[in-house]
Write a protein that holds these residues in place. Sequence first.
Motif, PDB file in Angstrom:
ATOM      1  N   TRP B  73      24.199 -66.312   9.214  1.00  0.00           N
ATOM      2  CA  TRP B  73      24.907 -65.178   8.602  1.00  0.00           C
ATOM      3  C   TRP B  73      24.003 -63.961   8.455  1.00  0.00           C
ATOM      4  N   ASN B 108      33.759 -70.338  13.393  1.00  0.00           N
ATOM      5  CA  ASN B 108      35.063 -69.871  12.913  1.00  0.00           C
ATOM      6  C   ASN B 108      35.114 -68.345  12.966  1.00  0.00           C
ATOM      7  N   THR B 109      36.281 -67.823  13.338  1.00  0.00           N
ATOM      8  CA  THR B 109      36.480 -66.377  13.398  1.00  0.00           C
ATOM      9  C   THR B 109      37.820 -66.064  12.732  1.00  0.00           C
ATOM     10  N   ASP B 110      38.229 -64.798  12.798  1.00  0.00           N
ATOM     11  CA  ASP B 110      39.543 -64.430  12.253  1.00  0.00           C
ATOM     12  C   ASP B 110      40.675 -65.114  13.010  1.00  0.00           C
ATOM     13  N   THR B 111      40.416 -65.541  14.253  1.00  0.00           N
ATOM     14  CA  THR B 111      41.505 -66.090  15.067  1.00  0.00           C
ATOM     15  C   THR B 111      41.336 -67.568  15.405  1.00  0.00           C
ATOM     16  N   HIS B 113      39.900 -71.465  13.949  1.00  0.00           N
ATOM     17  CA  HIS B 113      39.308 -72.340  12.930  1.00  0.00           C
ATOM     18  C   HIS B 113      38.978 -73.687  13.569  1.00  0.00           C
ATOM     19  N   LEU B 160      45.676 -71.658   6.256  1.00  0.00           N
ATOM     20  CA  LEU B 160      45.263 -70.619   7.192  1.00  0.00           C
ATOM     21  C   LEU B 160      46.496 -69.908   7.720  1.00  0.00           C
ATOM     22  N   PRO B 161      46.364 -68.623   8.049  1.00  0.00           N
ATOM     23  CA  PRO B 161      47.504 -67.909   8.651  1.00  0.00           C
ATOM     24  C   PRO B 161      48.004 -68.664   9.892  1.00  0.00           C
ATOM     25  N   ASP B 163      48.886 -67.722  12.687  1.00  0.00           N
ATOM     26  CA  ASP B 163      48.417 -67.301  14.008  1.00  0.00           C
ATOM     27  C   ASP B 163      46.963 -67.683  14.283  1.00  0.00           C
ATOM     28  N   VAL B 164      46.319 -68.348  13.342  1.00  0.00           N
ATOM     29  CA  VAL B 164      44.955 -68.826  13.591  1.00  0.00           C
ATOM     30  C   VAL B 164      45.011 -70.099  14.429  1.00  0.00           C
ATOM     31  N   GLN B 182      32.989 -68.797   8.399  1.00  0.00           N
ATOM     32  CA  GLN B 182      32.884 -67.346   8.276  1.00  0.00           C
ATOM     33  C   GLN B 182      32.199 -66.976   6.974  1.00  0.00           C
ATOM     34  N   PRO B 185      33.828 -62.607   2.293  1.00  0.00           N
ATOM     35  CA  PRO B 185      33.738 -61.192   1.960  1.00  0.00           C
ATOM     36  C   PRO B 185      33.088 -61.015   0.590  1.00  0.00           C
TER      37      PRO B 185
END
Lengths: 116, 224
Positions: B73, B108-111, B113, B160-161, B163-164, B182, B185
């Motif tokens: 990170w 792992n990314t925004d899209t 998992h 998770l959303p 679309d992941v 990830q 934040p």
Amino acid sequence: MPVLKAVDVEATLRKGDSARLADPVAPRFEVGARVVVRNLNPPGHTRAPRYIRLKRGVIERDHGVFIFPDTNAADQGAKPQHVYSVRFDAREVWGDDAPSNAAIYVDLWDDYLDPA
Amino acid sequence: MSDHDHPHPEHSDPGHSDSGHDIPSELALRVKALESLLVEKGLVDPAALDALIDMYEHKVGPRNGARVVARAWCDPAYRQRLLADGSAAIAELGFTGRQGADMVVVENTDTVHNMVVCTLCSCYPWPVLGLPPVWYKSAPYRARAVRDPRGVLREFGVELPEDVEIRVWDSTAEVRYLVLPQRPPGTEGMSEDELADLVTRDSMIGVGLPRAPGAKSTSAGTGP
């Protein structure tokens, strides 16, 4: 086999136990190749999970050359060959009620695969 | 095990009734009998057994993996090396050994998992995560992680959303997998040590997410 002594435990464990081999064996598949898992049902040891037999996937990554456990476990030699990470779409494995955006990656030896 | 206070599948696990943690006393007795036989015959040194147990209780555990994640990170070049050659990058931090000689790190990314399972047994990256938790070895986790990963994640409290994309890594061969979660934040400016404290064992198996900064640090998923 020599008896492991307490003083040697840490070094032994840290050394690792890789089944990777340096044998210059050519891969049967390139990354991106489409493959199908053979319908293997051996009476002995195998690392081809049953749920992906006869399923179609794509070679995602070539991990290199490793001991082949099916023959090695049966005292029939290491039979060095490539292991690949093969990507299977969830729907290919489980049918249409599986999500379209899920996939399973299974590490498979050359001897488990045919071109698709 | 130090993960007994873990709030989910160990207790709600559908396999609890037949393969949970109540080790049959018959099995415990058989192990004891085998141990004394092996010791009596001079095939096992009891001091070596103690050293083995000590190593995995006190020296090798998920804090190692947390160091790897926190470094990735903080250091983009290290992250690149880690994703390109997991074994070598993990060895840079001194973590090597059995069940970790051939490591692949999946990010792992925004899209995307990632989560890890071994459907055939209990393969697990010991040098970075220690020994596997009971639920990881249970038949229900092994069967359902590949069949219904979203359902399993939900039971671990991870939503998770839609679309992941979920990628399940079945580590039945010689490669062991570590998930690079990830970075949460709100962690800008945190030190590598502080970041490592947010990294849970479960987040590195892919069945959890790292703790949010300021969230209470518990032993859940972090004990060796």
